[in-house]
Scaffold this active site. Structure first.
Site, mmCIF file in Angstrom:
data_model
loop_
_atom_site.group_PDB
_atom_site.id
_atom_site.type_symbol
_atom_site.label_atom_id
_atom_site.label_comp_id
_atom_site.label_asym_id
_atom_site.label_seq_id
_atom_site.Cartn_x
_atom_site.Cartn_y
_atom_site.Cartn_z
ATOM 1 N N ASP A 163 12.949 -19.004 9.416
ATOM 2 C CA ASP A 163 12.847 -20.440 9.249
ATOM 3 C C ASP A 163 11.423 -20.804 9.058
ATOM 4 O O ASP A 163 10.509 -20.199 9.544
ATOM 5 C CB ASP A 163 13.327 -21.395 10.585
ATOM 6 C CG ASP A 163 13.305 -22.743 10.266
ATOM 7 O OD1 ASP A 163 14.327 -23.341 10.177
ATOM 8 O OD2 ASP A 163 12.266 -23.188 10.592
ATOM 9 N N ILE A 164 11.188 -21.646 7.847
ATOM 10 C CA ILE A 164 9.728 -21.910 7.394
ATOM 11 C C ILE A 164 9.332 -23.026 8.579
ATOM 12 O O ILE A 164 9.947 -23.944 8.768
ATOM 13 C CB ILE A 164 9.824 -22.535 6.050
ATOM 14 C CG1 ILE A 164 10.151 -21.553 5.223
ATOM 15 C CG2 ILE A 164 8.370 -22.840 5.694
ATOM 16 C CD1 ILE A 164 10.580 -22.076 3.608
ATOM 17 N N ASN A 195 7.708 -31.528 2.911
ATOM 18 C CA ASN A 195 8.533 -32.592 2.204
ATOM 19 C C ASN A 195 7.871 -33.899 2.295
ATOM 20 O O ASN A 195 7.766 -34.580 1.205
ATOM 21 C CB ASN A 195 9.990 -32.679 2.461
ATOM 22 C CG ASN A 195 10.707 -31.677 1.514
ATOM 23 O OD1 ASN A 195 10.131 -31.225 0.761
ATOM 24 N ND2 ASN A 195 11.571 -31.136 2.300
ATOM 25 N N ASP A 204 10.730 -28.011 -3.163
ATOM 26 C CA ASP A 204 11.373 -27.171 -3.729
ATOM 27 C C ASP A 204 10.731 -25.730 -4.260
ATOM 28 O O ASP A 204 11.220 -24.548 -3.961
ATOM 29 C CB ASP A 204 12.122 -27.837 -4.759
ATOM 30 C CG ASP A 204 13.173 -28.797 -4.435
ATOM 31 O OD1 ASP A 204 13.516 -28.751 -3.289
ATOM 32 O OD2 ASP A 204 13.487 -29.532 -5.189
ATOM 33 N N GLU A 262 15.942 -24.886 5.199
ATOM 34 C CA GLU A 262 14.576 -23.892 5.169
ATOM 35 C C GLU A 262 14.986 -22.571 6.058
ATOM 36 O O GLU A 262 13.977 -21.845 6.000
ATOM 37 C CB GLU A 262 13.402 -24.502 5.732
ATOM 38 C CG GLU A 262 13.259 -24.875 7.083
ATOM 39 C CD GLU A 262 14.102 -26.193 7.443
ATOM 40 O OE1 GLU A 262 13.675 -26.778 8.557
ATOM 41 O OE2 GLU A 262 14.795 -26.773 6.456
#
Length: 589
Positions: free
Chosen positions: A465-466, A473, A482, A508
């Site tokens: 997971d980022i 964002n 993106d 993500e």
């Protein structure tokens, strides 16, 4: 009815396709021309000494003396006036009421090596005398239920240094065959054998062609469904025609020396072949014409049944009904040709192609019949065997149509396959990151678990997971977000091997399925990936590095997939709760 659509071609490609398919047909025609030339060259050099002068006959049978001698034999040697001249090699002008005849001729002195007499008889039994000595006998000179068949004869002639009287005593159940000696010649044994093979050359050439066509049609019948019934009847026609060619050849004696059997079998096939031919026409025609053709076929079958019944009752039905068969064939074939022409003009290319054998084979058969009926000429014609060349034209036309159709279907299938593959790829590939999506993961993981358990190998799962992706964002916008996802996926994918597959789980979150890796190996991989992500420019314009959290879990014996998913999700959650940018395994929970 068989409807043949026109081939779809366009531009030079269509022209090239037609030219490419025309080449095999041109080669086939060249081969046929060479075969015909070979036949003419071979048969053109099969000459032998044919004796056609000073033949005499005497209708009836000779009485026998108390010593068993035949007075007519001595009257022939002494050239007594009771004997009548006739124009050999034609049959003598018999009354048609008798079943016996005697023939005699003088053979002059000649080269001693020319000591072999060759001739062919049809449904006859006979004795041969050289002067007063009987040198050959075939059959019992009495009635035989299935006749004596068609048979060639080699007879050695001793003492050719002087002239002799050659006399035949002949018997036949069929007066129309009585007294006919076909292909009569005297020559060396080598030349006579050469003549025998030469006379068989039309059969030796065309029989392998029948076998080749038969193999081709069997392969098509096994691999295609649409025209299978037509193919089966074409195969039946080829089998019947091939058997007929063999039955009327000289080679049957080397397989089974039973001329009467081959003679009866050949005559039965003469009734069967046109019946099968009309069955093929039924497939090509439509409507009322197909119904009428079926009735014509029934007529052939009725003639066959009646002839067999007459044959069984010793009435020689197969032979006596042949004139009726040929008259019926002439009349009905004219109607069939008219119907084929009508369908051909309407665009049915199969009917147009079948016009060739439907015209050529009956014409050749009638020429053969007429030549043999003309007072029994000496050479047995074999034009009908060449009818297979006309039928080969029809078969090649079918193959051409099917090749064109297959080519169109393949082109269409390729187009559809490309569209289907694209659609499948779109359904399994995440359009943004180009990773496999969750749907693909669900389809793959079950197969991977089954394969791992069958092979006894480990299987593990990484969930990545980022970290703080929502801030990316919110701060830099969705376009940069993106790009961050794309760069993250590329970084992970570059450091996976063929046994490790990356999936986008959602948002993500990503999954890595590790085949053949246990928990420790997968943990090391997760740590390596975490470090590489932290060291890579994942987010353009962001001064501090992007990091990720990793959870690791493995499948255990009889472990359900949902249990593994839950454990890896809990491991990832623990990694985030403990400060992010770290790897947590299920063993640490």
């Amino acid at each position: 009815m068989i409807v043949v659509s026109a081939p779809v071609t366009g531009g030079n490609g269509g022209k090239d396709s037609q030219e490419g398919q025309a080449r095999p047909l041109k080669a086939f025609r060249i081969i046929l021309i060479l075969l015909l030339t070979l036949t003419m060259l071979w048969t053109g050099d099969t000459s032998a000494a044919v004796y056609g002068q000073f033949w005499k006959y005497r209708e009836g049978d000779s009485p026998r003396t108390a010593f068993g001698d035949f007075p007519w034999l001595y009257s022939a040697i002494n050239e007594e006036p009771e004997w009548q001249d006739f124009d050999f090699p034609r049959r003598p002008p018999l009354s048609g009421k008798m079943h016996h005849v005697w023939l005699t001729t003088k053979i002059p002195a000649s080269n001693p090596e020319e000591n072999t007499l060759f001739f062919v008889t049809t449904n006859q039994s006979f004795r041969v005398w050289l002067d007063e000595k009987m040198i050959y006998q075939y059959g019992t000179l009495a009635h035989q239920n299935i006749g004596y068949g068609w048979r060639w004869h080699f007879i050695a002639l001793p003492d050719r240094a002087r002239s002799h009287t050659l006399t035949f005593q002949m018997f036949s159940d069929n007066p129309a065959s009585l007294g006919l000696l076909s292909q009569f010649s005297i020559d060396t044994s080598d030349r006579q054998f050469h003549n025998l093979v030469g006379n068989d050359l039309p059969f030796l050439i065309n029989l392998p062609l029948v076998c080749l066509l038969l193999v081709i049609m069997v392969l098509f019948c096994l691999n295609q469904q649409e025209l299978r019934l037509l193919y089966k009847h074409i195969i039946a026609f080829l089998v019947a025609f091939g058997l007929w060619i063999f039955c009327v050849s000289n080679m049957t004696v080397f397989v089974l020396d039973q001329p009467a059997f081959w003679w009866c079998f050949a005559q039965e096939l003469i009734y069967i072949i046109p019946a099968i031919g009309t069955r093929i026409v039924e497939h090509l025609l439509s409507g009322q014409q197909a119904v009428w053709t079926r009735h014509i076929r029934y007529g052939y079958l009725i003639l066959l049944a009646v002839s067999l019944i007459a044959e069984v009752t010793s009435l020689s039905g197969l032979t006596k009904l042949l004139p009726v068969l040929f008259i019926y064939m002439i009349v009905t074939q004219l109607f069939v040709l008219v119907w084929l022409v009508q369908e051909a003009r309407a665009g049915n290319r199969y009917c147009r192609a079948f016009l060739v054998p439907a015209t050529v084979i009956p014409v050749l058969a009638l020429v053969d019949v007429a030549s043999r009926a003309y007072d029994g000429i000496s050479s047995i014609t074999s034009l009908t065997a060449y009818g297979i060349l006309a039928f080969a034209f029809f078969v090649m036309s079918i193959l051409k149509e099917q090749f064109q159709r297959e080519r169109r279907l393949i082109a269409l299938a390729n187009s559809l396959e490309l569209e289907v593959a694209s659609a499948v790829e779109r359904s399994e590939i995440d359009p943004l990151t180009k990773c496999f999506n969750r749907r693909k993961f669900d389809d793959t993981v079950t197969q991977a678990v089954t394969a791992a358990r069958a092979a006894g190998k480990p299987l593990s799962l990484l969930m990545l997971d980022i970290d703080f992706f929502k801030r990316v964002n919110d701060t830099y916008g969705h376009d940069i977000g993106d790009r961050t996802l794309i760069n993250f996926a590329e970084t992970i994918r570059k450091h996976l091997d063929q046994h490790q597959t990356l999936y986008r789980w959602g948002g993500e979150e990503f999954m890595v399925l590790c085949r053949g890796s246990d928990l420790d190996t997968s943990t090391a991989l997760g740590e390596s990936l975490r470090q590489r992500v932290a060291a890579s420019p994942i987010c353009p314009g962001k001064p501090d590095p992007v990091t990720c959290s990793v959870g690791v879990a493995s499948w255990h014996e009889n472990d359900a997939n949902e249990s593994v998913f839950q454990r890896v999700d809990e491991a990832l959650y623990a990694a985030k709760q403990s400060g992010r940018n770290r790897v947590v395994t299920e063993a640490m929970l």
